[in-house]
Design an enzyme around this catalytic site. Structure first.
Site, PDB file in Angstrom:
ATOM      1  CE  LYS A 114      40.383  35.652  51.078  1.00 63.10           C
ATOM      2  NZ  LYS A 114      41.724  35.195  50.702  1.00 63.10           N
TER       3      LYS A 114
ATOM      4  CG  HIS B 115      39.353  46.648  51.506  1.00 57.89           C
ATOM      5  ND1 HIS B 115      38.205  46.205  52.124  1.00 57.89           N
ATOM      6  CD2 HIS B 115      39.025  46.880  50.224  1.00 57.89           C
ATOM      7  CE1 HIS B 115      37.224  46.168  51.229  1.00 57.89           C
ATOM      8  NE2 HIS B 115      37.691  46.569  50.076  1.00 57.89           N
TER       9      HIS B 115
ATOM     10  NE  ARG C 200      49.113  40.555  57.956  1.00 59.63           N
ATOM     11  CZ  ARG C 200      47.986  40.469  57.286  1.00 59.63           C
ATOM     12  NH1 ARG C 200      47.793  39.476  56.436  1.00 59.63           N
ATOM     13  NH2 ARG C 200      47.032  41.364  57.457  1.00 59.63           N
TER      14      ARG C 200
HETATM   15  C1  MV4 Z   1      31.761  41.345  52.827  1.00 59.53           C
HETATM   16  C2  MV4 Z   1      31.103  42.509  53.248  1.00 59.53           C
HETATM   17  C3  MV4 Z   1      29.732  42.451  53.403  1.00 59.53           C
HETATM   18  N1  MV4 Z   1      29.067  41.297  53.135  1.00 59.53           N
HETATM   19  N2  MV4 Z   1      31.049  40.232  52.575  1.00 59.53           N
HETATM   20  C4  MV4 Z   1      36.137  43.244  52.436  1.00 59.53           C
HETATM   21  C5  MV4 Z   1      37.455  42.559  52.395  1.00 59.53           C
HETATM   22  C6  MV4 Z   1      37.164  41.149  52.107  1.00 59.53           C
HETATM   23  N3  MV4 Z   1      38.077  40.281  52.756  1.00 59.53           N
HETATM   24  C7  MV4 Z   1      35.757  40.953  52.597  1.00 59.53           C
HETATM   25  N4  MV4 Z   1      35.166  42.242  52.685  1.00 59.53           N
HETATM   26  C8  MV4 Z   1      33.840  42.398  52.903  1.00 59.53           C
HETATM   27  N5  MV4 Z   1      33.088  41.299  52.668  1.00 59.53           N
HETATM   28  C9  MV4 Z   1      29.740  40.224  52.740  1.00 59.53           C
HETATM   29  N6  MV4 Z   1      29.070  39.090  52.497  1.00 59.53           N
HETATM   30  C10 MV4 Z   1      31.865  43.648  53.523  1.00 59.53           C
HETATM   31  C11 MV4 Z   1      33.240  43.589  53.349  1.00 59.53           C
HETATM   32  C12 MV4 Z   1      33.953  44.782  53.678  1.00 59.53           C
HETATM   33  C13 MV4 Z   1      34.837  44.815  54.762  1.00 59.53           C
HETATM   34  C14 MV4 Z   1      35.074  43.706  55.574  1.00 59.53           C
HETATM   35  C15 MV4 Z   1      35.953  43.768  56.634  1.00 59.53           C
HETATM   36  C16 MV4 Z   1      36.609  44.966  56.914  1.00 59.53           C
HETATM   37  C17 MV4 Z   1      36.390  46.059  56.142  1.00 59.53           C
HETATM   38  C18 MV4 Z   1      35.512  46.002  55.058  1.00 59.53           C
HETATM   39  C19 MV4 Z   1      35.292  47.133  54.282  1.00 59.53           C
HETATM   40  C20 MV4 Z   1      34.438  47.087  53.227  1.00 59.53           C
HETATM   41  C21 MV4 Z   1      33.770  45.905  52.911  1.00 59.53           C
END
Ligand code: MV4
Length: 491
Positions: free
Chosen positions: A116, A235, A291
């Site tokens: 990441k 997620h 994918r």
């Molecule tokens: C975040 C966020 C809020 N702020 N980063 C969740 C999965 C991971 N790949 C990144 N995620 C998140 N990162 C910041 N700076 C909120 C999430 C997040 C989220 C992001 C995309 C789709 C669903 C989600 C559900 C909860 C939290």
């Protein structure tokens, strides 16, 4: 073009891929575990080989056995579907060694999106907006706490090797940050064998918007517009739609161009998805999924393009005969993931035998599934039964069709999340497209799911009462719920 493709997956996605093969006159090879001996995708394939015991680690994740079958059957290419080995760069390298085409990106592109921190650096350098944060080596906790104050709380601590939110921790002050750093490092170390972490400003109510990409081997890259996937739980996406209700032509052009820069920055080939978080008009790169995705059908419907056929053609070395201006948007599509799970019991999986099964259909409905009456949903794999997709001229029509289809759908023997979808599809915040990744908690959806279950029971509309009844009885029950289905979407 290939003559024979091995599908290294199971269930609805294996069938989806084999359908494309059949239309392209390509023979198919299925590989399956002992648990899937009698599954539909095994019967759909031209030939099928058992590769091991039910646990995925002893079958669907066995690179050696899958490649053995490919060699034995003379398959020239492998489609990995999603999950399992689809984002495993070692598998890609093993395919390459054997001269078998992997229907997906190169192992290098896959690895470039694995870390990441590295991906964020690459994308930032390519001019793609990334979330403000700290991503140097975090060694000294106190100096990190100092720099976090510059960022402003709340912040989120993430694992660099992570995905799917594993190990992520939110911190609202210095003390919480100290413990978040330690906890994320520990989880990252034990889960990924890599304790590297980074920090970001925490976005409070983001939407999840992703762009579908297609890229050929000659540098031609187009995007197929966006999907909004904000309604998710832990997620796990539950409802997706395309286009996104917040999109404007200007924003789409801007985010689409950013998505193409992401693909070019890692020399991407085949189908992929660039994920963004969107908040108050701003968007940020989140990650690249290398994918085919579960929710690809909604993009297929609004663009009229067959993504799986395009994947196969690209892997066979064809040129992408498609310019960005050829990609349009026709109407609106929504996907509800129908899972064997109990939304009222913390969405716990509910494996078991499907006693009665009757699928919805008619205008504006597509159903991708791999189940049937008498099918047993195995506890060894994910609990998805099918993907119910509705489409219409606009969002209102897609919602109306989805509501109708949800009430036509009969599944008995296992508990499903259909009541969850019924509740969301009549929730006023959903109708107003007020979406975020916190949709379920923010709008108390689970209480409404309980109401739906109760009301359906009262009206005898759960269809459970129709077990053993003929289709006329079922139709009468359907009539009892027209009130719900016809609740105007525009209030
Ligand atoms: C975040 C966020 C809020 N702020 N980063 C969740 C999965 C991971 N790949 C990144 N995620 C998140 N990162 C910041 N700076 C909120 C999430 C997040 C989220 C992001 C995309 C789709 C669903 C989600 C559900 C909860 C939290």
């Amino acid at each position: 073009m290939f003559n024979k493709i091995l599908v290294a997956n199971r269930g609805e996605i294996a069938i989806r891929v084999m359908r494309a093969c059949r239309e392209m006159d390509i023979a198919t090879v299925a590989v399956h575990s002992e648990a899937d001996e009698r599954a539909l995708f095994v019967k759909y394939a031209d030939v099928a080989h058992c590769i091991g015991l039910p646990p995925a680690s002893q079958s669907y994740l066995r690179i050696d056995r899958i490649l053995d079958v490919a060699e034995k059957t003379g398959a020239e290419a492998i489609h990995p579907g999603y999950g399992f080995l689809s984002e495993n760069s070692e598998f890609v390298r093993e395919c390459e060694k054997m001269g078998i085409a992997f229907i997906g990106p190169s192992s290098e592109s896959m690895d470039a999106s694995g870390s990441k921190i590295a991906a964020k650096k690459t994308m930032g350098a390519a001019g793609v907006p990334v979330i403000p944060g700290i991503s140097g080596e975090i060694e000294d906790v106190e100096s990190t706490v100092d720099s976090a104050q510059g960022l402003g709380y709340p912040v989120i601590v993430k694992a660099s090797a992570g995905g799917g939110g594993i190990g992520m921790k939110i911190a609202r002050n210095d003390d919480e940050l100290r413990s978040a750093i330690h906890s994320t490092q520990a989880v990252a170390k034990s889960t990924f064998g890599d304790a590297t972490i980074f920090l970001e400003k925490y976005l409070l109510h983001p939407r999840h918007i992703e762009f579908q990409i297609l890229a050929d081997s000659y540098g031609n890259t187009v995007h197929l517009n966006e999907r909004e996937c904000s309604i998710q739980r832990r997620h796990q996406k539950l409802i997706e739609e395309s286009p996104s209700p917040v999109m404007t032509p200007e924003l789409r052009e801007d985010m689409g161009a950013a998505a193409l820069r992401v693909a070019k920055a890692i020399d991407y080939r085949n189908a992929g998805t660039v994920e963004f978080m969107y908040s108050d008009g701003d968007y940020y790169f989140l990650e690249m999924n290398t994918r085919l995705q579960v929710e690809h059908p909604i993009t297929e419907i609004v663009t009229g393009l067959d993504i799986v056929k395009r994947q196969i053609a690209i892997a066979a070395g064809d040129r992408l005969d498609l310019e960005q201006e050829d990609v349009g948007i026709n109407g609106w599509a929504i996907e509800c993931r129908i899972n064997a799970e109990d939304p009222l019991n913390d969405f716990a999986p509910f494996p078991g035998k499907i006693v009665r099964y009757r699928s919805p259909g008619g205008p504006g409905i597509r159903l991708d599934s791999g189940v049937h009456t008498g099918y047993t949903i195995s506890p060894f794999y994910d609990s998805m039964i099918s993907k119910l997709i509705s489409y219409g001229e606009n969002r209102v029509e897609a919602i109306e069709k989805m509501r109708r289809a949800l009430y036509e759908y009969i599944i008995t023997g296992v508990t499903t999340n259909i009541p969850f979808h019924k509740a969301v599809l009549r929730n006023t915040h959903f109708l107003d497209a007020e979406l975020s990744t916190h949709f379920i908690e923010d709008f108390d959806i689970l209480t409404q799911v309980a109401d739906v279950v109760e009301q359906d029971k009262e009206k005898g509309a759960t269809f459970a009462s129709a077990i053993g009844a003929d289709d006329r009885k079922v139709a009468a029950i359907s009539a009892a719920v027209t009130t719900y289905i016809n609740t105007p979407v525009n209030r």
